[in-house]
Write a protein that holds these residues in place. Structure first.
Motif, PDB file in Angstrom:
ATOM      1  N   SER A 287       1.923  29.917 -43.435  1.00  0.00           N
ATOM      2  CA  SER A 287       0.825  30.756 -42.969  1.00  0.00           C
ATOM      3  C   SER A 287       0.518  31.774 -44.058  1.00  0.00           C
ATOM      4  O   SER A 287       1.305  31.972 -44.995  1.00  0.00           O
ATOM      5  CB  SER A 287       1.185  31.465 -41.664  1.00  0.00           C
ATOM      6  N   GLU A 288      -0.609  32.424 -43.924  1.00  0.00           N
ATOM      7  CA  GLU A 288      -0.999  33.446 -44.896  1.00  0.00           C
ATOM      8  C   GLU A 288       0.100  34.495 -44.992  1.00  0.00           C
ATOM      9  O   GLU A 288       0.598  34.983 -43.989  1.00  0.00           O
ATOM     10  CB  GLU A 288      -2.308  34.085 -44.427  1.00  0.00           C
TER      11      GLU A 288
ATOM     12  N   SER B 176      -3.528  20.763 -47.216  1.00  0.00           N
ATOM     13  CA  SER B 176      -3.451  21.691 -46.086  1.00  0.00           C
ATOM     14  C   SER B 176      -3.201  20.865 -44.835  1.00  0.00           C
ATOM     15  O   SER B 176      -3.489  19.664 -44.792  1.00  0.00           O
ATOM     16  CB  SER B 176      -4.731  22.525 -45.955  1.00  0.00           C
TER      17      SER B 176
ATOM     18  N   ASN C 227      -4.954  34.151 -49.786  1.00  0.00           N
ATOM     19  CA  ASN C 227      -5.561  34.409 -48.473  1.00  0.00           C
ATOM     20  C   ASN C 227      -5.430  33.118 -47.689  1.00  0.00           C
ATOM     21  O   ASN C 227      -4.761  32.182 -48.143  1.00  0.00           O
ATOM     22  CB  ASN C 227      -7.024  34.851 -48.621  1.00  0.00           C
ATOM     23  N   LYS C 228      -6.068  33.026 -46.544  1.00  0.00           N
ATOM     24  CA  LYS C 228      -5.883  31.825 -45.738  1.00  0.00           C
ATOM     25  C   LYS C 228      -6.431  30.585 -46.449  1.00  0.00           C
ATOM     26  O   LYS C 228      -5.933  29.476 -46.282  1.00  0.00           O
ATOM     27  CB  LYS C 228      -6.560  31.994 -44.379  1.00  0.00           C
ATOM     28  N   ARG C 229      -7.438  30.743 -47.260  1.00  0.00           N
ATOM     29  CA  ARG C 229      -8.105  29.609 -47.899  1.00  0.00           C
ATOM     30  C   ARG C 229      -7.416  29.132 -49.176  1.00  0.00           C
ATOM     31  O   ARG C 229      -7.480  27.959 -49.512  1.00  0.00           O
ATOM     32  CB  ARG C 229      -9.543  30.001 -48.284  1.00  0.00           C
TER      33      ARG C 229
ATOM     34  N   ARG D 106      -3.294  20.482 -40.572  1.00  0.00           N
ATOM     35  CA  ARG D 106      -3.737  20.855 -39.241  1.00  0.00           C
ATOM     36  C   ARG D 106      -2.501  21.016 -38.371  1.00  0.00           C
ATOM     37  O   ARG D 106      -1.593  20.182 -38.409  1.00  0.00           O
ATOM     38  CB  ARG D 106      -4.619  19.732 -38.710  1.00  0.00           C
TER      39      ARG D 106
ATOM     40  N   GLN E 275      -9.059  25.517 -49.439  1.00  0.00           N
ATOM     41  CA  GLN E 275      -9.424  24.641 -48.315  1.00  0.00           C
ATOM     42  C   GLN E 275     -10.387  25.382 -47.401  1.00  0.00           C
ATOM     43  O   GLN E 275     -10.295  26.591 -47.231  1.00  0.00           O
ATOM     44  CB  GLN E 275      -8.178  24.150 -47.552  1.00  0.00           C
ATOM     45  N   ASP E 276     -11.301  24.612 -46.825  1.00  0.00           N
ATOM     46  CA  ASP E 276     -12.327  25.225 -45.972  1.00  0.00           C
ATOM     47  C   ASP E 276     -12.203  24.757 -44.525  1.00  0.00           C
ATOM     48  O   ASP E 276     -13.193  24.759 -43.776  1.00  0.00           O
ATOM     49  CB  ASP E 276     -13.716  24.927 -46.535  1.00  0.00           C
TER      50      ASP E 276
ATOM     51  N   ASN F 278      -9.865  25.977 -42.331  1.00  0.00           N
ATOM     52  CA  ASN F 278      -9.219  27.013 -41.523  1.00  0.00           C
ATOM     53  C   ASN F 278      -7.786  26.620 -41.118  1.00  0.00           C
ATOM     54  O   ASN F 278      -7.309  27.015 -40.051  1.00  0.00           O
ATOM     55  CB  ASN F 278     -10.043  27.341 -40.270  1.00  0.00           C
ATOM     56  N   HIS F 279      -7.126  25.860 -41.988  1.00  0.00           N
ATOM     57  CA  HIS F 279      -5.742  25.468 -41.709  1.00  0.00           C
ATOM     58  C   HIS F 279      -4.789  26.604 -42.060  1.00  0.00           C
ATOM     59  O   HIS F 279      -5.003  27.332 -43.030  1.00  0.00           O
ATOM     60  CB  HIS F 279      -5.361  24.228 -42.510  1.00  0.00           C
ATOM     61  N   ASN F 280      -3.718  26.703 -41.284  1.00  0.00           N
ATOM     62  CA  ASN F 280      -2.742  27.747 -41.568  1.00  0.00           C
ATOM     63  C   ASN F 280      -1.819  27.382 -42.728  1.00  0.00           C
ATOM     64  O   ASN F 280      -1.475  28.223 -43.553  1.00  0.00           O
ATOM     65  CB  ASN F 280      -1.877  28.020 -40.336  1.00  0.00           C
TER      66      ASN F 280
END
Lengths: 112, 113
Positions: free
Chosen positions: B51-52, B93, B70-72, B95, B25-26, B28-30
């Motif tokens: 979360s990551e 993902s 990773n986060k993505r 928000r 995902q791009d 930036n969702h946790n």
């Protein structure tokens, strides 16, 4: 244990009429509710949401009603259009950061 | 604006084979999620990552493993596929705050023979 239930697997409505989709939940910790729409071969897309501090939320033709005492929510679509034909899922969570639990879906068919 | 991207879109496996479904995902969702959709069963949560670096089991985790790279990226692995894992898999993902909506990928249709 199905915490979010959609008891009507399908619904058929004439174009221009109101569509009412129902959803019941059992977990009293749920305080955030969402409706999703899904077309075949696509991912679900967000439609409308409501938090437990409200009893109604409206967005264009779509209105969601929440009855906390009955643990019941409904989605009203007025007027219904053929493009609204899809599967509708309701979902619930305890807060906006925790996991979402989905119902089994209701297939809406809007006929001409 | 890609949103949530899943690969592959289709896969046929034989019983006992392994495979990994990839998701990125791009936005930036946790938090990220893996669901499966089966007829009459709705969307059932397999695993999620708030979360990551964290992962948790959902309703139907048996037979699956996940990695929050990773986060993505959040991958789902089937170590030894079974016919019961024939399904459509969705990555999502979420928000945090606002409408708190989940954004879904287009789905991966997996058939296990």
């Amino acid at each position: 244990d199905q915490q979010v239930k959609q008891n009507s697997p399908s619904l058929s409505v004439q174009e221009g009429r109101i569509s009412i989709l129902n959803c019941d939940y059992t977990n009293s910790m749920f305080d955030y509710f969402l409706w999703y729409k899904k077309y075949p071969a696509e991912g679900p897309t967000f439609l409308i949401s409501i938090s437990s501090i409200k009893d109604k939320n409206e967005d264009g033709r779509f209105t969601v009603f929440l009855n906390k005492s009955a643990k019941h929510l409904s989605l009203h679509i007025v007027p219904s259009q053929p493009g609204d034909s899809a599967v509708y899922f309701c979902a619930a969570s305890a807060g906006t950061a925790s996991k979402l639990t989905f119902g089994t879906g209701t297939r809406l068919q809007v006929t001409l | 604006n890609a949103g949530v991207t899943q690969t592959p879109k289709f896969q046929v496996l034989k019983t006992g084979q392994s495979m990994t479904l990839q998701c990125a995902q791009d936005m930036n969702h946790n938090s990220m999620y893996w669901y499966r959709q089966d007829p009459g069963m709705g969307l059932r949560l397999i695993y999620y990552s708030a979360s990551e670096g964290t992962t948790d089991k959902g309703e139907v985790p048996n037979g699956y493993n996940v990695s929050r790279l990773n986060k993505r990226e959040f991958s789902l692995r089937l170590e030894s596929a079974a016919p019961s894992q024939t399904s459509v898999y969705f990555c999502a993902s979420r928000r945090t705050g606002g409408t708190g909506e989940l954004f879904f990928g287009e789905g991966s249709r997996l058939t296990v023979l």
